[in-house]
Write a protein that holds these residues in place. Structure first.
Motif, PDB file in Angstrom:
ATOM      1  N   ARG A 197       2.698  -9.586   5.219  1.00 32.10           N
ATOM      2  CA  ARG A 197       1.722  -8.738   4.537  1.00 32.10           C
ATOM      3  C   ARG A 197       1.724  -7.333   5.126  1.00 32.10           C
ATOM      4  O   ARG A 197       1.551  -6.349   4.405  1.00 32.10           O
ATOM      5  N   LEU A 198       1.917  -7.211   6.446  1.00 31.20           N
ATOM      6  CA  LEU A 198       1.957  -5.905   7.079  1.00 31.20           C
ATOM      7  C   LEU A 198       3.175  -5.088   6.652  1.00 31.20           C
ATOM      8  O   LEU A 198       3.118  -3.853   6.596  1.00 31.20           O
ATOM      9  N   ARG A 199       4.269  -5.751   6.363  1.00 26.51           N
ATOM     10  CA  ARG A 199       5.479  -5.038   5.953  1.00 26.51           C
ATOM     11  C   ARG A 199       5.273  -4.272   4.650  1.00 26.51           C
ATOM     12  O   ARG A 199       5.941  -3.276   4.402  1.00 26.51           O
ATOM     13  N   ILE A 200       4.351  -4.713   3.863  1.00 28.46           N
ATOM     14  CA  ILE A 200       4.042  -4.022   2.604  1.00 28.46           C
ATOM     15  C   ILE A 200       3.552  -2.600   2.889  1.00 28.46           C
ATOM     16  O   ILE A 200       3.860  -1.660   2.166  1.00 28.46           O
ATOM     17  N   TYR A 201       2.816  -2.422   3.988  1.00 33.39           N
ATOM     18  CA  TYR A 201       2.205  -1.128   4.301  1.00 33.39           C
ATOM     19  C   TYR A 201       3.094  -0.231   5.158  1.00 33.39           C
ATOM     20  O   TYR A 201       2.732   0.892   5.458  1.00 33.39           O
ATOM     21  N   GLU A 202       4.248  -0.727   5.569  1.00 33.46           N
ATOM     22  CA  GLU A 202       5.145   0.100   6.393  1.00 33.46           C
ATOM     23  C   GLU A 202       5.942   1.071   5.562  1.00 33.46           C
ATOM     24  O   GLU A 202       6.231   0.957   4.463  1.00 33.46           O
TER      25      GLU A 202
END
Length: 96
Positions: A91-96
């Motif tokens: 899920r964090l990779r979406i915001y990178e």
């Protein structure tokens, strides 16, 4: 009964030299699931790697059933936490 999903406990114990009483103890303690049919008891074939792991913990390391239960519970929690961590990282990779 689908014979590919189950193995007779008696046959499994004969082939692996695991005492039948150990399988009974694991079943009674709730560490494995067995399927009683008439006068025989069957193991789920998917549970065989888990049973072998429990056997090693008990016979090679000398861990009693209470300890095996605690270890099994902790391992399940760790696997659950690892899945949750992987999900959060994705899920964090979406915001990178």
């Amino acid at each position: 009964m689908d014979s590919e999903k189950y193995i007779l406990v008696r046959h499994y114990c004969e082939k692996t030299n695991i005492p039948h009483s150990f399988i009974d103890s694991l079943w009674e303690y709730g560490l494995i699931d067995c399927k009683p049919i008439e006068t025989e008891v069957y193991l789920f074939t998917d549970d065989i790697p888990h049973i072998e792991k429990l056997n090693r913990l008990h016979h090679e390391l000398g861990i009693n059933l209470e300890g095996i239960d605690a270890i099994t519970h902790m391992m399940q929690r760790m696997q659950q936490m690892e899945k949750e961590l992987k999900n959060l990282r994705n899920r964090l990779r979406i915001y990178e």
